[in-house]
Write a protein that holds these residues in place. Structure first.
Motif, short mmCIF file in Angstrom:
data_model
loop_
_atom_site.label_atom_id
_atom_site.label_comp_id
_atom_site.label_asym_id
_atom_site.label_seq_id
_atom_site.Cartn_x
_atom_site.Cartn_y
_atom_site.Cartn_z
N ILE A 75 5.81 -10.15 -6.80
CA ILE A 75 4.79 -11.15 -7.17
C ILE A 75 5.24 -12.50 -6.63
N SER A 76 4.37 -13.12 -5.88
CA SER A 76 4.70 -14.38 -5.20
C SER A 76 5.22 -15.43 -6.17
N GLU A 77 6.22 -16.20 -5.70
CA GLU A 77 6.84 -17.32 -6.41
C GLU A 77 7.53 -16.88 -7.70
N THR A 78 7.89 -15.62 -7.79
CA THR A 78 8.65 -15.11 -8.93
C THR A 78 9.73 -14.15 -8.39
N ASN A 79 10.59 -13.70 -9.26
CA ASN A 79 11.56 -12.67 -8.89
C ASN A 79 11.21 -11.34 -9.56
N ILE A 80 9.90 -11.11 -9.75
CA ILE A 80 9.40 -9.89 -10.38
C ILE A 80 8.82 -8.97 -9.31
N TYR A 81 9.21 -7.70 -9.38
CA TYR A 81 8.78 -6.69 -8.40
C TYR A 81 8.17 -5.49 -9.10
N LEU A 82 7.30 -4.78 -8.37
CA LEU A 82 6.79 -3.51 -8.86
C LEU A 82 7.87 -2.45 -8.65
N ALA A 83 8.09 -1.63 -9.67
CA ALA A 83 9.10 -0.59 -9.60
C ALA A 83 8.57 0.70 -10.19
N CYS A 84 8.99 1.81 -9.61
CA CYS A 84 8.60 3.13 -10.13
C CYS A 84 9.81 3.74 -10.82
N THR A 85 9.72 3.92 -12.11
CA THR A 85 10.82 4.47 -12.89
C THR A 85 10.37 5.74 -13.61
N LYS A 86 11.35 6.53 -14.01
CA LYS A 86 11.03 7.79 -14.67
C LYS A 86 11.87 7.96 -15.93
N GLU A 134 -1.15 3.23 6.23
CA GLU A 134 -2.48 2.68 6.48
C GLU A 134 -3.34 3.70 7.20
N THR A 135 -4.51 3.96 6.66
CA THR A 135 -5.45 4.89 7.28
C THR A 135 -6.79 4.19 7.45
N GLY A 136 -7.47 4.50 8.51
CA GLY A 136 -8.75 3.85 8.75
C GLY A 136 -8.57 2.38 9.06
N ALA A 137 -9.58 1.59 8.77
CA ALA A 137 -9.55 0.17 9.09
C ALA A 137 -8.71 -0.63 8.11
N ALA A 138 -8.78 -0.31 6.81
CA ALA A 138 -8.08 -1.14 5.82
C ALA A 138 -7.66 -0.37 4.59
N ASN A 139 -7.53 0.92 4.66
CA ASN A 139 -7.13 1.71 3.51
C ASN A 139 -5.61 1.91 3.50
N ASN A 140 -4.98 1.51 2.41
CA ASN A 140 -3.54 1.59 2.28
C ASN A 140 -3.15 2.40 1.04
N THR A 141 -2.12 3.21 1.18
CA THR A 141 -1.54 3.89 0.02
C THR A 141 -0.09 3.44 -0.12
N PHE A 142 0.42 3.47 -1.37
CA PHE A 142 1.78 3.05 -1.66
C PHE A 142 2.48 4.20 -2.42
N GLU A 143 3.32 4.92 -1.70
CA GLU A 143 4.03 6.07 -2.27
C GLU A 143 5.46 5.68 -2.62
N SER A 144 5.90 6.08 -3.80
CA SER A 144 7.27 5.81 -4.22
C SER A 144 8.26 6.51 -3.30
N VAL A 145 9.28 5.77 -2.83
CA VAL A 145 10.34 6.37 -2.03
C VAL A 145 11.24 7.24 -2.90
N LYS A 146 11.49 6.79 -4.12
CA LYS A 146 12.38 7.51 -5.03
C LYS A 146 11.73 8.78 -5.57
N TYR A 147 10.42 8.72 -5.78
CA TYR A 147 9.70 9.88 -6.33
C TYR A 147 8.56 10.25 -5.39
N PRO A 148 8.85 11.00 -4.33
CA PRO A 148 7.81 11.38 -3.36
C PRO A 148 6.65 12.11 -4.02
N GLY A 149 5.44 11.81 -3.53
CA GLY A 149 4.24 12.44 -4.07
C GLY A 149 3.59 11.65 -5.19
N TRP A 150 4.21 10.53 -5.60
CA TRP A 150 3.66 9.67 -6.64
C TRP A 150 3.25 8.33 -6.03
#
Length: 272
Positions: free
Chosen positions: A178-189, A224-240
């Protein structure tokens, strides 16, 4: 140059007899009927004789056996020319040599290094819902914003990374902060639970992230697929994948792409 050795000439009619003299079924190639361990060189003319020179030099039984194997192969060789030279003889001998080598497999731990490239943007799902930060909890919501509500949009810094190891995945590794912060999105289990999306505060450097360390859950593969479609897959948990609900003002969560009730494709609106 004089040397202490022997010069023996074999005709092709004598080769079978020579083979039976050299090879012994009872000895199983472990012994030879000679006091010394000679080294051998040979000259061949396919139409005439095989000359075998033996000289007294220190050689191992393995070297002698390799020479004998090469001589046996010469009987069956077929060439366009009636003669062949030293290079052909060397190739035959080298083909007969059996070398053993112990190879130990070293497992390399994959790691990702920042390439100091960043994309500043807003993120919207395919139903035009924008990702915003919830005021009541440390989570993100997907909300359709009306005109005049632009201040609620969350600006994201997409920090790009490169893998330092070979990988079959062609997607772009990145961290979503998140801009101007030290907060990040994380995938945890959590224990006995499915992967979850959280907001994680980071105080240390993220120049290099190694798989298995405490910050590897910050990494996502952007495809990125198509003109502007993006997916974000967890590196730690593939398939999520990062996903939003079909309904309004629901939490942004992790889901498998096979889920029919979740949206996993997003549009990036650059602010650079």
């Amino acid at each position: 140059m004089a040397y202490d050795g022997y010069d023996i000439t074999f005709s092709y009619d004598d080769l079978s007899e020579t083979d039976s003299a050299i090879y012994s079924d009872s000895a199983e190639y472990d012994e030879m009927d000679c006091a010394d361990k000679p080294s051998m060189t040979c000259r061949c003319n396919m139409d005439e004789d095989v000359n075998l020179e033996m000289c007294r030099h220190s050689s191992s039984m393995k070297q002698v056996v390799n020479i004998i194997i090469a001589l046996r192969r010469m009987k069956h060789i077929k060439t366009k020319s009636s003669e062949f030279g030293e290079e052909e003889v060397l190739n035959i001998i080298m083909d007969s040599v059996i070398q053993e080598r112990r190879v130990e497999r070293v497992e390399m731990t994959p790691s990702y290094k920042s390439i100091n490239k960043m994309l500043l943007c807003n993120i919207c799902d395919q139903f035009k819902k924008t990702l915003v930060k919830s005021s009541g909890s440390p989570r993100l919501l997907a909300v359709t914003l009306r005109d005049g509500a632009a201040e609620y949009k969350v600006d994201f810094n997409l920090s790009l990374y490169a893998s330092t190891s070979s990988s079959s995945n062609s997607s772009q590794p990145l961290c979503l902060g998140i801009s101007e912060t030290n907060i990040y999105l994380a995938c945890t289990k959590p224990d006995n639970s499915s992967p979850q999306l959280i907001l994680k505060e980071i105080t240390e450097s993220l120049d290099t992230i190694q798989v298995g360390d405490q910050n590897d859950n910050l990494l996502f593969f952007r495809k990125e697929t198509g003109a502007a479609n993006n997916t974000f897959e967890s590196v730690k948990y593939p398939g999520w994948f990062i996903s939003t609900d079909y309904y309004e003002s629901k939490a942004v969560e992790m889901s498998q792409i096979v889920s029919k009730n979740r949206c996993t494709t997003f549009t990036l609106r650059s602010k650079n």
